[in-house]
Design a protein around this motif. Structure first.
Motif, mmCIF file in Angstrom:
data_model
loop_
_atom_site.group_PDB
_atom_site.id
_atom_site.type_symbol
_atom_site.label_atom_id
_atom_site.label_comp_id
_atom_site.label_asym_id
_atom_site.label_seq_id
_atom_site.Cartn_x
_atom_site.Cartn_y
_atom_site.Cartn_z
ATOM 1 N N ARG A 194 -7.351 5.761 8.482
ATOM 2 C CA ARG A 194 -7.943 4.490 8.088
ATOM 3 C C ARG A 194 -6.900 3.464 7.726
ATOM 4 O O ARG A 194 -5.759 3.812 7.437
ATOM 5 C CB ARG A 194 -8.839 4.695 6.862
ATOM 6 N N LEU A 195 -7.333 2.216 7.708
ATOM 7 C CA LEU A 195 -6.558 1.139 7.095
ATOM 8 C C LEU A 195 -7.494 0.508 6.079
ATOM 9 O O LEU A 195 -8.686 0.320 6.372
ATOM 10 C CB LEU A 195 -6.168 0.091 8.147
ATOM 11 N N ASP A 196 -6.980 0.164 4.900
ATOM 12 C CA ASP A 196 -7.891 -0.363 3.887
ATOM 13 C C ASP A 196 -8.320 -1.798 4.217
ATOM 14 O O ASP A 196 -7.739 -2.445 5.097
ATOM 15 C CB ASP A 196 -7.314 -0.198 2.478
ATOM 16 N N SER A 198 -5.747 -4.458 4.625
ATOM 17 C CA SER A 198 -4.623 -4.185 5.534
ATOM 18 C C SER A 198 -4.996 -4.541 6.967
ATOM 19 O O SER A 198 -6.171 -4.523 7.337
ATOM 20 C CB SER A 198 -4.239 -2.701 5.480
ATOM 21 N N TYR A 255 4.746 0.701 8.533
ATOM 22 C CA TYR A 255 4.032 -0.423 7.915
ATOM 23 C C TYR A 255 5.024 -1.512 7.546
ATOM 24 O O TYR A 255 6.137 -1.210 7.097
ATOM 25 C CB TYR A 255 3.354 0.018 6.606
ATOM 26 N N HIS A 305 -4.480 4.724 -0.005
ATOM 27 C CA HIS A 305 -3.781 3.489 -0.386
ATOM 28 C C HIS A 305 -2.303 3.758 -0.694
ATOM 29 O O HIS A 305 -1.751 3.208 -1.661
ATOM 30 C CB HIS A 305 -4.450 2.835 -1.597
ATOM 31 N N GLN A 306 -1.679 4.595 0.129
ATOM 32 C CA GLN A 306 -0.371 5.134 -0.239
ATOM 33 C C GLN A 306 0.707 4.066 -0.461
ATOM 34 O O GLN A 306 1.418 4.095 -1.467
ATOM 35 C CB GLN A 306 0.104 6.149 0.820
ATOM 36 N N VAL A 307 0.831 3.137 0.501
ATOM 37 C CA VAL A 307 1.923 2.154 0.368
ATOM 38 C C VAL A 307 1.696 1.291 -0.867
ATOM 39 O O VAL A 307 2.612 1.053 -1.666
ATOM 40 C CB VAL A 307 2.033 1.287 1.638
ATOM 41 N N ARG A 308 0.454 0.860 -1.050
ATOM 42 C CA ARG A 308 0.160 0.004 -2.216
ATOM 43 C C ARG A 308 0.445 0.757 -3.521
ATOM 44 O O ARG A 308 1.014 0.190 -4.468
ATOM 45 C CB ARG A 308 -1.318 -0.439 -2.191
ATOM 46 N N LEU A 338 -0.176 -6.068 3.998
ATOM 47 C CA LEU A 338 0.242 -4.784 4.575
ATOM 48 C C LEU A 338 -0.255 -4.701 6.017
ATOM 49 O O LEU A 338 -1.452 -4.924 6.278
ATOM 50 C CB LEU A 338 -0.334 -3.638 3.743
HETATM 51 N N1 URA Z 1 -1.248 2.412 2.708
HETATM 52 C C1 URA Z 1 -2.076 1.559 2.071
HETATM 53 O O1 URA Z 1 -1.883 1.258 0.900
HETATM 54 N N2 URA Z 1 -3.116 1.036 2.757
HETATM 55 C C2 URA Z 1 -3.353 1.310 4.049
HETATM 56 O O2 URA Z 1 -4.310 0.781 4.636
HETATM 57 C C3 URA Z 1 -2.482 2.199 4.696
HETATM 58 C C4 URA Z 1 -1.431 2.745 4.001
#
Ligand code: URA
Length: 236
Positions: free
Chosen positions: A104-106, A109, A136, A189-192, A205
């Motif tokens: 998924r993408l949030d 994003s 990303y 929501h890994q990157v966030r 993102l």
């Molecule tokens: N990390 C995020 O925070 N959001 C995404 O949609 C994908 C990776």
């Protein structure tokens, strides 16, 4: 065409209507071959030879699509927000099996999103054991401190409410508030959450790449079917 599957069932499974609807389409000569001859139930056919109301049929079963997901759309079949399915022909929601997102993408994003109706392909791409890299680009609210790369690459970073540390992630600095992050796992929501853990905030993102597959210049909101070679890049 899957062995033995009758034309009406095949077309109904692509979401064009019930089997009865498709039988009516056959009777009214709305299904043709490219040479203009009308098709009948029981005919042997090739997917790429099918025209429905003069248009090529939607992607066949076991296809993979790429979409440039815009900000503000959710990867879901229901909900109050805009749905990614609004960007596909509405009959896609009636396909069987469903064309499901691959990961998924949030909502906030954008970028490269894959969809497939093939559970095995979906699993192959998302399998946690494969560690397929995803790239990303993130814009940040605050300047980088300079310690992010070390923390991300360390393999010991813990996110709140997770029970195992994150796998090492690569960070490339594009500007003081602009980075490229490569993950080999896909947590919520890994990157966030990674930047929030370092007291920063992701303001935008965008996913550019999955494995060796790049979004390229596909415009926002647009989708296309992957070629067999592109599917191979993701599944081999
Ligand atoms: N990390 C995020 O925070 N959001 C995404 O949609 C994908 C990776």
């Amino acid at each position: 065409m899957p062995a033995q599957m009758k034309l009406a069932k095949y077309i109904a499974n692509l979401g064009y209507g019930s089997r009865r609807d498709v039988m009516r389409m056959l009777q009214t000569r709305r299904l043709k071959r490219r040479d203009g001859t009308a098709l009948s139930e029981g005919d042997v056919f090739q997917h790429d030879d099918l025209l429905i109301d003069g248009e090529p049929a939607d992607p066949p079963p076991s296809s993979v699509l790429m979409m440039h997901k815009p900000v503000g759309y959710v990867c879901s079949t229901k909900g109050a927000n805009h749905l990614i399915y609004e960007l596909l022909p509405s009959r896609f929601l009636s396909r069987s099996p469903v064309m499901a997102p691959v990961g998924r993408l949030d909502l906030a994003s954008s970028g490269l999103l894959l969809l497939t109706d093939d559970g095995k392909i979906n699993h192959r791409i998302t399998s946690p054991r494969r560690h397929l890299p995803k790239v990303y680009e993130a814009h940040l609210a605050e300047d980088l401190t300079g310690r992010e790369a070390e923390v991300f690459e360390g393999g010991t970073m813990m996110l709140e409410s997770d029970v195992t540390p994150l796998r090492p992630a690569k960070l490339e600095v594009i500007g003081p508030r602009h980075v490229r992050v490569t993950l080999t796992e896909g947590r919520y929501h890994q990157v966030r959450r990674m930047f929030a853990a370092l007291s920063n905030h992701v303001t935008a993102l965008h996913r550019t790449t999955i494995g060796d597959l790049e979004l390229g210049d596909l415009p926002p909101g647009v989708w296309r079917q992957l070629t067999p070679a592109e599917v191979k890049l993701l599944t081999d």
